[in-house]
Design an enzyme around this catalytic site. Structure first.
Site, PDB file in Angstrom:
ATOM      1  N   LYS A 120       0.821  -1.206   0.000  1.00 33.82           N
ATOM      2  CA  LYS A 120       0.000   0.000   0.000  1.00 33.82           C
ATOM      3  C   LYS A 120       0.862   1.266   0.000  1.00 33.82           C
ATOM      4  O   LYS A 120       0.639   2.189  -0.770  1.00 33.82           O
ATOM      5  CB  LYS A 120      -0.891  -0.018   1.258  1.00 33.82           C
ATOM      6  CG  LYS A 120      -2.373   0.175   0.977  1.00 33.82           C
ATOM      7  CD  LYS A 120      -3.114   0.510   2.255  1.00 33.82           C
ATOM      8  CE  LYS A 120      -3.669  -0.696   2.974  1.00 33.82           C
ATOM      9  NZ  LYS A 120      -4.484  -0.376   4.152  1.00 33.82           N
ATOM     10  N   GLU A 204      -6.993   9.939   6.023  1.00 34.68           N
ATOM     11  CA  GLU A 204      -7.170  10.037   4.581  1.00 34.68           C
ATOM     12  C   GLU A 204      -8.472  10.770   4.305  1.00 34.68           C
ATOM     13  O   GLU A 204      -9.426  10.653   5.071  1.00 34.68           O
ATOM     14  CB  GLU A 204      -7.264   8.603   4.040  1.00 34.68           C
ATOM     15  CG  GLU A 204      -6.867   8.431   2.617  1.00 34.68           C
ATOM     16  CD  GLU A 204      -6.866   6.949   2.247  1.00 34.68           C
ATOM     17  OE1 GLU A 204      -5.796   6.375   2.068  1.00 34.68           O
ATOM     18  OE2 GLU A 204      -7.971   6.372   2.162  1.00 34.68           O
ATOM     19  N   HIS A 239     -18.160  -5.308   0.024  1.00 30.62           N
ATOM     20  CA  HIS A 239     -17.005  -4.681  -0.627  1.00 30.62           C
ATOM     21  C   HIS A 239     -16.491  -5.503  -1.795  1.00 30.62           C
ATOM     22  O   HIS A 239     -15.342  -5.356  -2.205  1.00 30.62           O
ATOM     23  CB  HIS A 239     -15.871  -4.427   0.378  1.00 30.62           C
ATOM     24  CG  HIS A 239     -16.298  -3.591   1.545  1.00 30.62           C
ATOM     25  ND1 HIS A 239     -16.630  -2.263   1.416  1.00 30.62           N
ATOM     26  CD2 HIS A 239     -16.483  -3.900   2.843  1.00 30.62           C
ATOM     27  CE1 HIS A 239     -16.991  -1.794   2.601  1.00 30.62           C
ATOM     28  NE2 HIS A 239     -16.927  -2.767   3.480  1.00 30.62           N
ATOM     29  N   ARG A 297      -3.052  -8.536 -12.584  1.00 35.40           N
ATOM     30  CA  ARG A 297      -3.529  -9.820 -13.106  1.00 35.40           C
ATOM     31  C   ARG A 297      -4.722  -9.549 -14.012  1.00 35.40           C
ATOM     32  O   ARG A 297      -5.146  -8.404 -14.139  1.00 35.40           O
ATOM     33  CB  ARG A 297      -4.000 -10.694 -11.948  1.00 35.40           C
ATOM     34  CG  ARG A 297      -5.014  -9.963 -11.090  1.00 35.40           C
ATOM     35  CD  ARG A 297      -5.699 -10.842 -10.076  1.00 35.40           C
ATOM     36  NE  ARG A 297      -6.283 -10.101  -8.992  1.00 35.40           N
ATOM     37  CZ  ARG A 297      -7.447  -9.473  -9.006  1.00 35.40           C
ATOM     38  NH1 ARG A 297      -8.176  -9.484 -10.108  1.00 35.40           N
ATOM     39  NH2 ARG A 297      -7.892  -8.809  -7.980  1.00 35.40           N
TER      40      ARG A 297
END
Lengths: 516, 170
Positions: A120, A204, A239, A297
């Site tokens: 991250k 954030e 999610h 991917r």
């Protein structure tokens, strides 16, 4: 770099994506080798492959995640490349490296790109350097509410206080008012400590009612990177995406262009090769977008991109991995019409999407013009409890969004699945929702309230009861006509697990063995 | 005639079925007048039923008492129960697998012989009483020790039909 097409590819995956890749290989004259766990011996990917190897017990940790076993099979089967599909080992830099070390070609991005995007903090730093917008905030951990207040003054409210070690919504607190900072910080820190054994949190910017919009990119080993436009994946449960469409119905053209350009930059920043997806949060209110992460991917939802652009992404992966340069340029790719994907899950939509594994007593996929179904199942198969509960992906195309929605609803109504509840009733309700029809939705669209209100009780017409009784009557008559018909002829129990016919026969044999 | 209790979620119905001499079935729903239906299974889990000028194609699968259907996209499960099975199960078997008829009648069919291996629910003997055929089934998997009746013989209430040495009893 020389171009050396593959002769035999190991598909290190299962289900619909294994089938998808096998088909791509066959279309390019390449042999495909499948692997299968004990739960998948009868699966479609095993039947379609040129060769198939058992890989271990059903749990994925003992089968599809066994890098050592996969490499051994690749060598034994004489493969020259490995395609990882999605999930399982597809984003394991270690496995990608081990494949290359074994002298095989990894059909995916270089291990370095996987690991850069897998972290991250590293990804955020790289993206900032590359000029790709990230969610405003500071990923460095904070400890005091004074620090938090300073960041809030900089980026503005609302904000999200997030656990650094986090995931799954744990250790997260939204702050809409400056007065709430201290309380939210303490709550997030305590939850983070409890959940992850690490109380580090960061602040954030909170995007209220965001949309999840992602860009498909494709890069070759010669420095060419193109994008294949966006996918809107905002309809999510837990999610996780359940419906995807392209184009995004609310994205202005200039924003799309900026987002696509940012995605290409993101790919260049990590020397990407192959097919990948750059995910963004899009805030329709401010028309701003922020980098979320890059999936290194092939994505589940790749078919809708294939359908509107005409680019076969599996073919592209195979060609690029073999060293071929991209055979088309950015200005020759266009988005044509509209595509929608519904993930048909073995989940009971009327019970909060509770997983509903079990036997496919009856199974027939819809078809017709511009309807594509990617699946790895056939009638009579069992949806195993061990893996993702996806049965199939229904993908439709239409010249415009309304036509695509109507076609998708038509195909859903044709979809014959008897034996387990699925997510089909949810999609039918979604396509009736005026908000969805106007393209107005965000990642929090599916709520328990919405489901309660829109997923009515299924109707049970009288002919169902009559047919059930007639079916039972005929089954009883057959049982009488065939003495010693054996197991399942006319079962009065209801206590056994009632698997497929094959399983019952198997049990029958086992019992014989015990008695004799 | 056979009577079935069909249950699907909150819905329940009692359906009587018997063969129609011209083919198909007489089917009566919840005591209504029977209708003549024709049709048959189409594939593994679909039935076509025609009658009264109506045509129905329904997604239905029956495995023993287990019922699976699809309606309006919903996959539903339920049961199709022959209430006699329950009554007979309760009355006719003891722990050792002695199959006893609770009612007098005529043995119409004997479907097993001594020594045969049987599975739970396998039909062993059929006794007709009051124009109804009643199936006597193995209570559990086991081996048939003795068959005490033959096709055509009459039996009284309480008569021993078949002895099964069950797995549990063994």
């Amino acid at each position: 770099m020389t171009v050396k097409p593959f002769e035999r590819v190991l598909i290190a995956n299962r289900g619909e994506i294994a089938v998808r890749v096998i088909r791509g290989c066959h279309e390019r004259g390449i042999e495909a080798v499948a692997v299968y766990s004990e739960a998948d011996a009868a699966a479609l990917h095993v039947r379609l492959a040129d060769d198939a190897y058992p890989i271990g017990p059903a749990p994925s940790s003992e089968s599809y995640l066994r890098a050592d076993v996969l490499l051994r099979i690749a060598a034994r089967a004489g493969c020259d490349a490995v395609h990882p599909g999605y999930g399982f080992l597809s984003e394991s830099a270690a496995f990608a490296g081990a494949v290359s070390d074994a002298g095989l070609v990894w059909i995916g991005p270089p291990p370095g790109a996987i690991s850069s995007m897998g972290s991250k903090t590293a990804a955020r730093r790289l993206m900032t350097e590359a000029g790709v917008p990230v969610v405003p905030g500071a990923i460095d951990p904070i400890t005091s509410s004074a620090e938090a207040a300073r960041i809030v003054a900089e980026i503005g409210l609302p904000v999200m206080i997030k656990a650094a070690a986090g995931g799954g919504g744990k250790g997260m607190r939204a702050v809409f008012d400056a007065d709430e900072i201290a309380t939210a910080l303490a709550a997030a820190q305590s939850e983070a400590t409890k959940s992850f054994g690490d109380g580090s949190v960061y602040v954030e910017k909170l995007v209220v009612q965001p949309r999840h919009v992602e860009i498909q990119i494709l890069a070759d080993a010669h420095g060419n990177v193109v994008h294949l436009f966006e996918r809107d994946c905002s309809i999510q449960r837990r999610h996780q995406k359940v419906v995807e469409e392209t184009p995004c119905p609310v994205l202005p053209g200039a924003t799309r262009a900026a987002m696509c350009a940012a995605a290409v930059e993101a790919a260049r920043a990590v020397d990407y090769v192959g097919a990948g997806t750059v995910e963004f949060l899009y805030d329709p209110a401010s028309d701003a977008f922020y980098f979320l992460e890059m999936n290194t991917r092939l994505q589940v939802e790749h078919p809708i991109t294939e359908v509107v652009t005409g680019v076969d992404l599996v073919h592209a992966q195979l060609r690029v991995a073999a060293g071929e340069p991209l055979w088309f340029t950015q200005d020759t790719v266009a988005q044509r019409g509209h595509a929608i994907e519904c993930r048909i899950y073995a989940e009971d939509a009327t019970a909060g999407f509770r997983p509903s594994p079990g036997p496919l007593r009856g199974y027939r996929e819809p078809s017709g013009a511009w309807v594509r179904v990617d699946s790895g199942v056939v009638e009579g198969m069992e949806i195993p409890i061990h893996y993702d509960p996806m049965i199939a992906k229904l993908v439709v195309w239409g010249p415009d969004r309304d036509t695509a929605i109507a076609r998708c609803a038509r195909a859903l109504r044709e979809y014959h699945i008897v034996g387990i509840p699925t997510s089909i009733p949810f999609f039918l309700a979604l396509f009736d929702d005026p908000g969805f029809r106007q393209g107005r939705y965000d990642t929090s669209f599916i709520t328990p309230e919405w489901l309660e209100e829109n997923l009515g009780e299924p109707s049970v017409p009288p002919e169902l009861a009559m047919a059930a009784a007639v079916a039972r009557f005929e089954a009883d008559r057959r049982a009488l006509r065939a003495p010693g018909a054996g197991p399942g002829g006319s079962d009065s129990g209801g206590s056994d697990s009632g698997g497929s016919d094959w399983r019952r026969i198997h049990r029958w044999r086992t019992m014989k063995g015990v008695w004799r | 005639m056979s009577r079935y209790e069909v249950q699907l979620g909150a819905h329940a119905a009692v359906v009587d079925v018997r063969l129609h001499p011209e083919g198909g079935w007489w089917v009566a729903l919840d005591g209504a007048d029977p209708v003549h239906l024709r049709g048959g299974a189409v594939g593994a889990a679909e039935w076509r039923l025609d009658g009264d000028g109506q045509h129905h194609s329904v997604a239905v699968h029956v495995d023993g008492e287990r019922l699976s259907v699809q309606s309006g996209g919903h996959g539903l499960s339920g049961t199709v129960v022959d209430p006699r099975d329950r009554a007979l199960d309760a009355l006719s078997t003891d722990a050792h697998g002695e199959i006893v008829t609770p009612m007098p009648g005529a043995v119409v069919r004997v479907l097993v012989a001594a020594g045969a291996e049987v599975t739970a629910g396998q039909v062993l003997v059929v006794v007709e009483a009051m124009k109804m055929e009643n199936e006597f089934k193995a209570p559990a998997a086991g081996v048939v020790e003795a068959v005490h009746v033959q096709a055509g013989s009459s039996v009284d209430a309480g008569a021993l039909l078949v002895s099964v040495r069950t797995e549990e009893g063994a």
